[in-house]
Design an enzyme around this catalytic site. Sequence first.
Site, PDB file in Angstrom:
ATOM      1  N   SER A 119      -2.902  13.733  67.766  1.00 59.92           N
ATOM      2  CA  SER A 119      -2.395  12.973  68.912  1.00 59.92           C
ATOM      3  C   SER A 119      -3.292  11.791  69.230  1.00 59.92           C
ATOM      4  O   SER A 119      -2.884  10.908  69.977  1.00 59.92           O
ATOM      5  CB  SER A 119      -2.370  13.861  70.158  1.00 59.92           C
ATOM      6  OG  SER A 119      -1.610  15.003  69.945  1.00 59.92           O
ATOM      7  N   HIS A 142       3.178  11.650  63.648  1.00 56.04           N
ATOM      8  CA  HIS A 142       2.984  12.295  64.952  1.00 56.04           C
ATOM      9  C   HIS A 142       4.335  12.686  65.567  1.00 56.04           C
ATOM     10  O   HIS A 142       5.100  11.831  66.000  1.00 56.04           O
ATOM     11  CB  HIS A 142       2.220  11.334  65.879  1.00 56.04           C
ATOM     12  CG  HIS A 142       1.879  11.932  67.184  1.00 56.04           C
ATOM     13  ND1 HIS A 142       2.046  11.271  68.381  1.00 56.04           N
ATOM     14  CD2 HIS A 142       1.370  13.149  67.510  1.00 56.04           C
ATOM     15  CE1 HIS A 142       1.652  12.056  69.372  1.00 56.04           C
ATOM     16  NE2 HIS A 142       1.249  13.191  68.863  1.00 56.04           N
ATOM     17  N   GLU A 154       6.030   9.072  65.559  1.00 64.59           N
ATOM     18  CA  GLU A 154       5.167   7.902  65.410  1.00 64.59           C
ATOM     19  C   GLU A 154       4.540   7.962  64.014  1.00 64.59           C
ATOM     20  O   GLU A 154       3.929   8.980  63.659  1.00 64.59           O
ATOM     21  CB  GLU A 154       4.067   7.892  66.478  1.00 64.59           C
ATOM     22  CG  GLU A 154       4.592   7.680  67.893  1.00 64.59           C
ATOM     23  CD  GLU A 154       3.491   7.719  68.962  1.00 64.59           C
ATOM     24  OE1 GLU A 154       3.684   7.096  70.013  1.00 64.59           O
ATOM     25  OE2 GLU A 154       2.448   8.376  68.750  1.00 64.59           O
ATOM     26  N   ASN A 192       0.976   8.679  73.697  1.00 67.24           N
ATOM     27  CA  ASN A 192      -0.159   9.378  74.311  1.00 67.24           C
ATOM     28  C   ASN A 192      -1.085   8.446  75.077  1.00 67.24           C
ATOM     29  O   ASN A 192      -1.753   8.871  76.013  1.00 67.24           O
ATOM     30  CB  ASN A 192      -0.942  10.158  73.259  1.00 67.24           C
ATOM     31  CG  ASN A 192      -0.455  11.584  73.196  1.00 67.24           C
ATOM     32  OD1 ASN A 192      -0.379  12.257  74.222  1.00 67.24           O
ATOM     33  ND2 ASN A 192      -0.073  12.031  72.023  1.00 67.24           N
TER      34      ASN A 192
HETATM   35  P1  NAI Z   1      -2.190  25.065  68.726  1.00 69.17           P
HETATM   36  O1  NAI Z   1      -3.476  25.398  69.357  1.00 69.17           O
HETATM   37  O2  NAI Z   1      -0.927  25.587  69.299  1.00 69.17           O
HETATM   38  O3  NAI Z   1      -2.214  25.512  67.159  1.00 69.17           O
HETATM   39  C1  NAI Z   1      -3.258  25.164  66.297  1.00 69.17           C
HETATM   40  C2  NAI Z   1      -3.255  26.147  65.149  1.00 69.17           C
HETATM   41  O4  NAI Z   1      -4.154  25.688  64.132  1.00 69.17           O
HETATM   42  C3  NAI Z   1      -3.726  27.553  65.542  1.00 69.17           C
HETATM   43  O5  NAI Z   1      -2.749  28.495  65.161  1.00 69.17           O
HETATM   44  C4  NAI Z   1      -5.031  27.754  64.748  1.00 69.17           C
HETATM   45  O6  NAI Z   1      -5.211  29.097  64.290  1.00 69.17           O
HETATM   46  C5  NAI Z   1      -4.812  26.822  63.575  1.00 69.17           C
HETATM   47  N1  NAI Z   1      -6.033  26.343  62.941  1.00 69.17           N
HETATM   48  C6  NAI Z   1      -7.178  25.938  63.543  1.00 69.17           C
HETATM   49  N2  NAI Z   1      -8.051  25.523  62.607  1.00 69.17           N
HETATM   50  C7  NAI Z   1      -7.456  25.671  61.403  1.00 69.17           C
HETATM   51  C8  NAI Z   1      -7.850  25.392  60.057  1.00 69.17           C
HETATM   52  N3  NAI Z   1      -9.034  24.885  59.772  1.00 69.17           N
HETATM   53  N4  NAI Z   1      -6.972  25.681  59.061  1.00 69.17           N
HETATM   54  C9  NAI Z   1      -5.759  26.193  59.335  1.00 69.17           C
HETATM   55  N5  NAI Z   1      -5.334  26.477  60.592  1.00 69.17           N
HETATM   56  C10 NAI Z   1      -6.156  26.195  61.615  1.00 69.17           C
HETATM   57  O7  NAI Z   1      -2.183  23.456  68.621  1.00 69.17           O
HETATM   58  P2  NAI Z   1      -0.925  22.467  68.689  1.00 69.17           P
HETATM   59  O8  NAI Z   1      -0.559  22.211  70.092  1.00 69.17           O
HETATM   60  O9  NAI Z   1       0.115  22.920  67.740  1.00 69.17           O
HETATM   61  O10 NAI Z   1      -1.600  21.101  68.157  1.00 69.17           O
HETATM   62  C11 NAI Z   1      -1.848  20.902  66.778  1.00 69.17           C
HETATM   63  C12 NAI Z   1      -2.038  19.421  66.504  1.00 69.17           C
HETATM   64  O11 NAI Z   1      -0.860  18.707  66.902  1.00 69.17           O
HETATM   65  C13 NAI Z   1      -3.206  18.781  67.278  1.00 69.17           C
HETATM   66  O12 NAI Z   1      -3.778  17.791  66.464  1.00 69.17           O
HETATM   67  C14 NAI Z   1      -2.508  18.138  68.475  1.00 69.17           C
HETATM   68  O13 NAI Z   1      -3.209  17.046  68.994  1.00 69.17           O
HETATM   69  C15 NAI Z   1      -1.188  17.691  67.845  1.00 69.17           C
HETATM   70  N6  NAI Z   1      -0.063  17.552  68.765  1.00 69.17           N
HETATM   71  C16 NAI Z   1       0.152  18.461  69.776  1.00 69.17           C
HETATM   72  C17 NAI Z   1       1.226  18.316  70.620  1.00 69.17           C
HETATM   73  C18 NAI Z   1       1.530  19.297  71.695  1.00 69.17           C
HETATM   74  O14 NAI Z   1       2.421  19.042  72.522  1.00 69.17           O
HETATM   75  N7  NAI Z   1       0.862  20.450  71.729  1.00 69.17           N
HETATM   76  C19 NAI Z   1       2.174  17.177  70.468  1.00 69.17           C
HETATM   77  C20 NAI Z   1       1.913  16.352  69.321  1.00 69.17           C
HETATM   78  C21 NAI Z   1       0.805  16.516  68.530  1.00 69.17           C
END
Ligand code: NAI
Length: 290
Positions: A119, A142, A154, A192
């Site tokens: 993000s 994104h 994006e 963002n």
């Molecule tokens: P989340 O916390 O729900 O999920 C992240 C997942 O990644 C977890 O299941 C964790 O176990 C896993 N993980 C962590 N390190 C890892 C690794 N080294 N290898 C494999 N798996 C790993 O996070 P979320 O919300 O899904 O965000 C993920 C990405 O998407 C971030 O970069 C965030 O900025 C971006 N993002 C999030 C949005 C949102 O609304 N939550 C919207 C758009 C982008």
Amino acid sequence: MELKKIIIIGAGTMGQGIAQWFTQQNLEVELVDLNYDFAQESLKKIFQSFDKLKNSGKLEADAVESFKKKIYVKKMNEIDSNADLVIEAIIEKMEAKTKLFSDLDLLMKKNTILASNTSSFSITQLAANLSLERQSRFIGIHFFNPATIMKLVEVIKGIETDSDLATSLIDWFNQRKKIACLCSDSPGFIVNRVARNFYGEALRAAGNFDPEKFSEIDSVLKEVGGFKMGPFELMDLIGIDINFSVTQSIYDSTFQEVRFKPHSLQRDMVNARRLGRKTGKGFYSYESKE
Ligand code: NAI
């Protein structure tokens, strides 16, 4: 551009939605997470979502059966190095992401596209330690939450990203009912960056933990401002930890511009594990528990 097989790394809020969306575009999808059991749970939720869509008549039974065969969970050391595209959707931590991409650079065939769903991090910086050839195949893709529903994607080009790759991806998404746009590799890209003040000013207006104030501010912005969701509802949906990391990252990468300054309530919420919907409580409480 032809994409047949994709790997999604990170099976959390975003990875799950992105994996489902690509499956519905008839791609073969490998879903991977550091936590293998968690990835299996995410796959279960995707299957439940397919069944719901079938029961409500939005998907044909045949399509659902075919989608269920196209997506599966893999362990990191078992992924197919011949996949066309890898999208990373792991935690918003620079070191974790750069380590993962260095491993993928060595592992994946030379023309596999590597993409980040970050993000807030610079795409140029995420790619900086990769081979030069890979840097041209590295891009930001994104998605927005929920990825199966939100149309905007994006597409972010780093300094070394091949321009044709960006254009082809934008066309590919636009042909599949997404609205893809090319963004500069500037902190927070478009949405963002603009949204930082939506959250930041709402947090400053509330001041401290006070659910009555949260719902009052949400109501005003929805009923008078015309927003679909208020800032506190939206932070709960996004995940307060993710939202806080994004705010910190944008603040740091703009050389601490005051207008992007994080709020102490965000930090306190993270410390209290009130992360929003995913833990059952955030600014509001929800039925499902962590
Ligand atoms: P989340 O916390 O729900 O999920 C992240 C997942 O990644 C977890 O299941 C964790 O176990 C896993 N993980 C962590 N390190 C890892 C690794 N080294 N290898 C494999 N798996 C790993 O996070 P979320 O919300 O899904 O965000 C993920 C990405 O998407 C971030 O970069 C965030 O900025 C971006 N993002 C999030 C949005 C949102 O609304 N939550 C919207 C758009 C982008």
